[in-house]
Write an enzyme that holds these catalytic residues in place. Sequence first.
Site, short mmCIF file in Angstrom:
data_model
loop_
_atom_site.label_atom_id
_atom_site.label_comp_id
_atom_site.label_asym_id
_atom_site.label_seq_id
_atom_site.Cartn_x
_atom_site.Cartn_y
_atom_site.Cartn_z
N GLU A 35 0.86 -1.19 0.00
CA GLU A 35 0.00 0.00 0.00
C GLU A 35 0.90 1.24 0.00
OE1 GLU A 35 -3.31 1.07 -0.18
OE2 GLU A 35 -2.22 2.97 -0.05
N CYS A 44 -12.78 4.65 -0.43
CA CYS A 44 -14.10 4.56 0.22
C CYS A 44 -14.06 5.15 1.62
CB CYS A 44 -14.53 3.10 0.26
SG CYS A 44 -15.94 2.81 1.33
N GLY A 179 -22.75 15.96 -13.50
CA GLY A 179 -24.08 15.61 -13.01
C GLY A 179 -24.14 14.16 -12.58
N HIS A 442 -47.27 -3.66 7.91
CA HIS A 442 -47.94 -2.38 7.66
C HIS A 442 -47.90 -1.52 8.93
CE1 HIS A 442 -50.87 0.47 6.13
NE2 HIS A 442 -51.52 0.36 7.29
C1 LIG Z 1 -16.66 11.32 -3.43
C2 LIG Z 1 -16.87 9.85 -3.69
C3 LIG Z 1 -17.96 9.20 -3.11
C4 LIG Z 1 -18.16 7.84 -3.34
N1 LIG Z 1 -19.25 7.23 -2.78
C5 LIG Z 1 -19.47 5.93 -3.00
C6 LIG Z 1 -20.59 5.26 -2.41
O1 LIG Z 1 -21.37 5.86 -1.68
N2 LIG Z 1 -20.75 3.95 -2.64
C7 LIG Z 1 -19.90 3.23 -3.45
O2 LIG Z 1 -20.11 2.04 -3.65
N3 LIG Z 1 -18.83 3.84 -4.02
C8 LIG Z 1 -18.59 5.16 -3.81
N4 LIG Z 1 -17.48 5.75 -4.36
C9 LIG Z 1 -16.56 4.94 -5.17
C10 LIG Z 1 -15.67 4.05 -4.28
O3 LIG Z 1 -15.08 4.84 -3.28
C11 LIG Z 1 -14.63 3.34 -5.12
O4 LIG Z 1 -15.26 2.64 -6.17
C12 LIG Z 1 -13.82 2.32 -4.30
O5 LIG Z 1 -13.35 2.90 -3.11
C13 LIG Z 1 -12.67 1.78 -5.12
O6 LIG Z 1 -11.92 0.85 -4.37
P1 LIG Z 1 -10.52 0.33 -4.95
O7 LIG Z 1 -10.06 -0.74 -4.03
O8 LIG Z 1 -10.64 0.03 -6.39
O9 LIG Z 1 -9.55 1.59 -4.86
P2 LIG Z 1 -9.00 2.39 -3.61
O10 LIG Z 1 -9.83 2.24 -2.41
O11 LIG Z 1 -8.72 3.76 -4.12
O12 LIG Z 1 -7.62 1.66 -3.28
C14 LIG Z 1 -6.49 1.80 -4.09
C15 LIG Z 1 -5.27 1.79 -3.17
O13 LIG Z 1 -4.12 1.55 -3.95
C16 LIG Z 1 -3.06 2.34 -3.44
N5 LIG Z 1 -2.08 2.48 -4.53
C17 LIG Z 1 -2.26 3.11 -5.71
N6 LIG Z 1 -1.16 2.95 -6.49
C18 LIG Z 1 -0.28 2.18 -5.79
C19 LIG Z 1 0.99 1.65 -6.07
N7 LIG Z 1 1.60 1.85 -7.23
N8 LIG Z 1 1.61 0.91 -5.10
C20 LIG Z 1 1.00 0.65 -3.91
N9 LIG Z 1 -0.23 1.13 -3.60
C21 LIG Z 1 -0.88 1.88 -4.54
C22 LIG Z 1 -3.74 3.64 -3.01
O14 LIG Z 1 -2.96 4.34 -2.06
C23 LIG Z 1 -5.07 3.13 -2.47
O15 LIG Z 1 -5.04 2.92 -1.07
C24 LIG Z 1 -17.25 7.12 -4.14
C25 LIG Z 1 -16.14 7.76 -4.71
C26 LIG Z 1 -15.95 9.11 -4.48
C27 LIG Z 1 -14.76 9.78 -5.10
#
Ligand SMILES: Cc1cc2nc3c(=O)[nH]c(=O)nc-3n(C[C@H](O)[C@H](O)[C@H](O)COP(=O)(O)OP(=O)(O)OC[C@H]3O[C@@H](n4cnc5c(N)ncnc54)[C@H](O)[C@@H]3O)c2cc1C
Length: 462
Positions: A35, A44, A179, A442
């Site tokens: 990480e 998230c 949007g 209900h």
């Molecule tokens: C404002 C906002 C609100 C949202 N609300 C919702 C919601 O209500 N419900 C929902 O389902 N989704 C929501 N989402 C989307 C959701 O947050 C994401 O889809 C989800 O968190 C993605 O998870 P992930 O594991 O793919 O990525 P991440 O959680 O971003 O994890 C990626 C990790 O990889 C690490 N990393 C990156 N590159 C490297 C590297 N080269 N080496 C080592 N580590 C690295 C980063 O530091 C990070 O910790 C929201 C997004 C935003 C921006």
Amino acid sequence: MNQFDFDLAIIGGGSGGYAAARTAAGAGLNTVVIEGGKEVGGLCILRGCMPTKALLYAADVIHITRRAGTWGIRAAEVSFDFAQVMARKNALIKEFADDRLHQLMGGEFKFIRSHARFVDSHTLALSNGETLTAGNFVISTGSVVSPPPLPPLRQIGYLTSDEALELVEPPKSLIVLGGGLVAVEFAQFFARFDTQVTMVQRSEHVLRDFDTNAAEDLEKVFRREGITVFTRTKLVDAWRERDQKGITFEHNGQTTRVAAEEILFALGRTPNTSGLRLENAGVTTEGQRIVTNAQMQTSAPHIYAAGDCTGPHEIVHIAIQQGEIAAHNIAHPGQGRRIDYRLLTQVVFTDPQIGTVGLTEKAARARSVPYLAASYPFNDHGKSVIMEARDGFVQLLAGPKTGEILGGCCVGPMAGDLIHEVIAAMARRMTVHELAATPHYHPTLAEIWTYPAEELAKQIHL
Ligand SMILES: Cc1cc2nc3c(=O)[nH]c(=O)nc-3n(C[C@H](O)[C@H](O)[C@H](O)COP(=O)(O)OP(=O)(O)OC[C@H]3O[C@@H](n4cnc5c(N)ncnc54)[C@H](O)[C@@H]3O)c2cc1C
């Protein structure tokens, strides 16, 4: 002896990466999670779902308090301390992030704080100077805010969702570009904390992937709450005059200018893959997006991907499912578990909330899937009338011959929770007849589903 340091190396410890690690370690694989973020927790927890939902809940509280007179309650001089609203959100996020760190460091797998990039298809170079090798990989590096389409925007400056979450005072006025889910959630949050909000959106309605009736209902509420919504626009320019930032766009054949104290750029995110040197590992991308098959396998058969870095849906539970499938398939070669988007669910945490699952009418028409639809409004439903939550409706789509539920949409109070009844029904491939015959207490919000189910059941003779 194993020729690699690890059976599996997971790049990224967010939702997708952590889900993959837990599954892999549970299946007995010698696993490492790398990480690279300054903070641990992933999008998230740190800057996505959890902080925004904490803030939107506060926005609901102030909204309902201001309307207390509706129920005969006197709540004079309702006011807020925005810094405290943000501080509570920060405290919750710290709690969630501490829990995640605890889980990552729990010892089931190795956890390394470092940035990783591929040297070759089995070797990672880490930013701490070390290298490590693994037999398999899951890439789960998430996404980053997309670059702005208007170069002048970069010069005048703007807020992304990350910065909007750090404000200690709401801006007096705000232009929201975009949007989508993030745009509408922030727009209503700030509006309810007295910011004058203007939304500028390219397509015909906000939430362009949702059905038009759902988007229209939300736009109606937004306008009623004082949010200005421009749709079908084309951005032309961004500018700054004294303490105001402005956007020029084309709208209804006219050039329109709007100005505000701040601009929130919410026009989407891009897979975070540029620093990974994927070419060294033979992993194919489309633009920045890592291409996978339904087993979450990339063009390099021992390298898998999960979450926002591969898409196509930027949703946490999808990232988790993808991570689990990737790890399962690595641990059990030949079983080939596949991701299935039949139950694709989306929730928008505005008020009214929007929850959808499975087919929307738009998608059914685009794919020429035959369906029958029935809906029922919340302004004619006992529990929502008690709650004065009269906006919105529920809708079911069913197969005209089979009666099987193909999709559901709920715009209304607690829609994000209510939609789960339809998810459960669709998971068991229930028919509208079976849903209509299921007992509902209900008066509850949930019993509203029985009305469209009964209407469709009457039309579909099995
Ligand atoms: C404002 C906002 C609100 C949202 N609300 C919702 C919601 O209500 N419900 C929902 O389902 N989704 C929501 N989402 C989307 C959701 O947050 C994401 O889809 C989800 O968190 C993605 O998870 P992930 O594991 O793919 O990525 P991440 O959680 O971003 O994890 C990626 C990790 O990889 C690490 N990393 C990156 N590159 C490297 C590297 N080269 N080496 C080592 N580590 C690295 C980063 O530091 C990070 O910790 C929201 C997004 C935003 C921006």
